[in-house]
Design an enzyme around this catalytic site. Structure first.
Site, mmCIF file in Angstrom:
data_model
loop_
_atom_site.group_PDB
_atom_site.id
_atom_site.type_symbol
_atom_site.label_atom_id
_atom_site.label_comp_id
_atom_site.label_asym_id
_atom_site.label_seq_id
_atom_site.Cartn_x
_atom_site.Cartn_y
_atom_site.Cartn_z
ATOM 1 N N GLU B 262 -78.947 -80.853 19.945
ATOM 2 C CA GLU B 262 -78.562 -82.250 19.709
ATOM 3 C C GLU B 262 -79.580 -83.189 20.350
ATOM 4 O O GLU B 262 -79.850 -84.278 19.824
ATOM 5 C CB GLU B 262 -77.154 -82.526 20.249
ATOM 6 C CG GLU B 262 -76.042 -81.632 19.695
ATOM 7 C CD GLU B 262 -75.936 -81.622 18.171
ATOM 8 O OE1 GLU B 262 -76.336 -82.616 17.537
ATOM 9 O OE2 GLU B 262 -75.483 -80.599 17.616
ATOM 10 N N GLU B 291 -82.801 -81.783 10.794
ATOM 11 C CA GLU B 291 -82.508 -80.450 11.321
ATOM 12 C C GLU B 291 -83.782 -79.782 11.835
ATOM 13 O O GLU B 291 -83.743 -78.985 12.774
ATOM 14 C CB GLU B 291 -81.845 -79.611 10.220
ATOM 15 C CG GLU B 291 -81.157 -78.367 10.694
ATOM 16 C CD GLU B 291 -79.901 -78.597 11.549
ATOM 17 O OE1 GLU B 291 -79.441 -79.760 11.657
ATOM 18 O OE2 GLU B 291 -79.408 -77.622 12.123
#
Lengths: 497, 497
Positions: B262, B291
């Site tokens: 994250e 991503e």
């Protein structure tokens, strides 16, 4: 339901959503937002306010407010129309550019006040405050040129409140409180507070908050507790209320009573009738009435011996080391010490209203135009000496201590005192219906909340503060319940004869 | 700036504010909201979406999009116009009632899926999924009747991505990964993972999160960490990004690598150029590219020996009992164990993409109309056996494990695999510019973030994913960097010769 009313409801839903968003953003800001994230938040909030402003000032609302009256309305519908009309008048009487300018002014004033407070230098703040006072006087005249401007402002926080009521109310208060404080200071037997010094672990204090909320009957599925610089309550929706507290290692009573206080606000919001949800009537009716609920729980119940007896075993269990030799009675007396001091937010039950009166006197004169902003510091210090007998060493702990005036909130302070006095009258009415002390000592606070839900909470903004006081107490507001309560309670604690 | 462009900017600001509000509400929901507070939130979110929908479909946007092209535009302005045009086409091609109906359908599907998953009974979910697949096929045809519907869907998550690219990409991957897994399972020397069992105190894990964020160079004044059921990142604004994690007492690696993952998303958002703030270009460009940044940090850097060497002393200091006899090398190997399993979100680097391929094959056929929804379970289980060699005991841990299809997110999964492969190519390009391993081992991750900020992050949505990959790597996307990386890394860890 008539067609215009249906349209009004749709508009209320939109207003609800924008308010919801702004409340979540504010709550996030005060609890978990990264410290330097104000920029994006400021822009978002400004845009969301603009959406709200557009809805309130567009051509739709005044048209619907006219159309809706042509057909019969239910009692609730009529109350919605009245509330929306009130809001519409308030927002539409100020030209949009002036409104925007005022909003920029208060943002700048906030940062000037922070600097002024840090430097204890009123002159840094004075030019902004002068503009704010001038704007507030002007807006009051625009809204209702026939009324005294300060009466217009009082009415915004407590519908129906006037200087006449305040003068009478504060006059009665002073007559009782001033001699009471003198007796407490001169003849009273000061309770021992040495065991309150701590340190009190934050983990223990957090556990105590949970216990307090449990005793108060606050449904945790619909109400959480967060941590913030200053404790507050915010409601997003009936089923979503948040309270916050602030833990101090050296002072457990601070957070303990913050939770009881905010818990009172939360219970009010949690018990507003379902039928009002999503309408402009959802939410507590006024600042004063909201404060009466928090003060009722904090003072009349929370700082009573029966309540302390009910929760003291839990406190002792969490903090056995600090409280092993202490009794509930000793704890009760210690959290009820009264002493004139400089800071309003730290004041006790007896002296609190005197702090409010200092602000009331200043506001009244500022808005009437009989006091210049530049004379605030001297007048503040004079009144603090006269009412509380304390010398103000510098403006940081004097006239710069409160944030309220930065945002133009003149007329707000009296509602704190009013709420405190409402609370005493409500507690008295409750006692006539059931044995309040016995219920509290047994930890059965559901007796309290059912009574309040029925008499006050369910109605949201549907009824006026005066109607609700009459409904709950069987009589209009009367400050003597409060003064009687103070004299009785403090005579006992300080063993005055 | 031309007048239409100025108006567009004002519209973008409004969209920004609504998005900000919705992101805060979602974040609050996932982290601290009271458990039973969904009702008021649902109503508020629906109204806020309606505001957004009205802005996107009103007569203003198409008019401005036409007008704005009549005068010259800067590169950024042109990109804004293109992005808004894309969003406008997507939203305006679906009739408003169908859009609302689809939104109601996905809400019902979500709760059906929850029930179906709990009961491991696909039939409870099947009727909803059938309608969702039909709607998605229809919407794709409305948006672009000339393209294969699944290509239309892929393009929404990763602009420019097609089945042709996916087929080639996944084909190459399978050719390398399948034999690699076989060798790991049959010939590999499995690392010792016994010391990872814990228990790991949550307080210690929280301290480790702070340390990891510090090493990554995440500015805590602009990024906080919260706790939620599933870790995620959300950005409200450039200067306000939030990550969350989930702590498990029995598994510290889970949260440790969630924070690194994250954190990669957060760094991307924190480094988008100021000039894009408040416009529709603020934010990462695509799911795949986003991503790629989180995977780059999590896998290529985070699960590398140099990174483990850099942070292991801190981990050991926090958990001396559990890790006293363990070396950085042993820890590195333990967090890189590879093993075919049932659940995608728990899969390791080697097997992860095979989980994606199963979903890709199913989605492709569902959207093409060559696979019936009712045949999903059997086909899922067949592919899991074929690709990963595992038997699926029940649908709960099989085709009911992911939430994505409930919301109609077909075409999303491939971007996870694509991002993972992008990451390897980006890491390779970085190595050509500086000694990545040496910098990471010294804990100097600022070398990494400056490189990425310059090549990718600053551009937000201004450039396409393909442009950004070319800009960062000097060549178009090529999956062999990823397969080479996997073979090299895992041959060493499992001591394959």
């Amino acid at each position: 339901m008539n067609k215009a009313m249906q349209e009004l409801r749709r508009l209320e839903k939109k207003l609800y959503a924008l308010q919801y968003a702004q409340n979540v953003i504010e709550y996030d800001d005060a609890t978990v937002a990264p410290p330097e994230s104000y920029e994006g938040r400021g822009e978002a909030v400004a845009e969301l306010s603009a959406f709200e402003h557009a809805l309130m000032t567009g051509e739709t609302l005044p048209r619907l407010l006219e159309e809706v009256k042509k057909e019969p309305l239910s009692e609730q519908e009529a109350a919605e129309v009245e509330e929306l009309s009130r809001r519409y008048r308030r927002i539409s009487c100020v030209p949009a550019e002036e409104y925007a300018e005022f909003s920029r002014l208060t943002t700048r004033a906030m940062s000037a006040w922070e600097k002024a407070k840090a430097a204890s230098d009123f002159s840094l703040y004075q030019p902004y405050l002068e503009k704010i006072v001038a704007a507030r006087r002007r807006f009051a005249a625009l809204l209702d040129p026939d009324k005294a401007p300060y009466d217009v402002l009082l009415d915004q926080f407590e519908p129906g409140l006037t200087m006449e009521t305040c003068d009478r109310f504060f006059g009665e208060l002073r007559e009782v409180i001033t001699p009471l404080i003198r007796r407490i200071t001169e003849e009273g037997k000061k309770p021992d507070t040495s065991f309150l010094r701590g340190p009190w672990s934050l983990a223990g204090q957090r556990k105590l908050s949970d216990r307090v909320m449990e005793v108060m009957g606050i449904d945790r599925a619909h109400c959480t507790i967060g941590e913030s610089e200053h404790p507050f309550t915010t409601e997003f929706y009936k089923g979503d209320v948040r309270i916050t507290t602030h833990y101090f290692e050296e002072d457990m009573a601070s957070s303990f009573y913050s939770v009881v206080h905010e818990g009172g606000h939360a219970l009010y919001e949690l018990h507003i009738a379902d039928r009002l949800m999503g309408t402009c009537l959802a939410g507590g009716v006024s600042m004063g009435l909201h404060e009466s609920q928090s003060r009722l729980y904090e003072n009349n119940i929370g700082r009573s011996l029966p309540f302390v007896r009910a929760v003291f075993p839990s406190i002792q269990e969490i903090f056995p080391e600090q409280l092993s030799g202490v009794t509930a009675e000793e704890f009760y007396k210690a959290v009820n010490v009264a002493e004139p001091s400089l800071i309003r937010t730290e004041a006790d039950e007896v002296t609190y209203c005197l702090h409010i009166m200092v602000r009331y006197e200043l506001e009244k004169q500022l808005i009437a135009g009989t006091l210049a902003v530049g004379d605030i510091p001297a007048e503040w210090n004079r009144l603090m000496k006269e009412y509380l007998g304390v010398e103000v060493p510098c403006d940081r702990v004097g006239c710069l201590q409160d944030v309220h005036w930065c945002s133009g909130d003149f007329g707000y302070f009296p509602s704190y005192a009013l709420g405190t006095a409402y609370a005493a009258q409500i507690a008295d009415a409750m006692r006539r219906d059931f044995d309040l002390d016995a219920a509290v000592e047994r930890g059965e606070l559901s007796a309290v909340s059912s009574w309040l839900a029925e008499k006050i909470w369910q109605y949201g903004k549907e009824k006026s503060p005066a109607w609700l006081i009459k409904n709950a107490c069987g009589a209009p507001f009367d400050p003597h319940y409060y003064t009687d309560y103070l004299v009785k309670k403090y005579s006992e604690i300080y063993e005055l004869d």
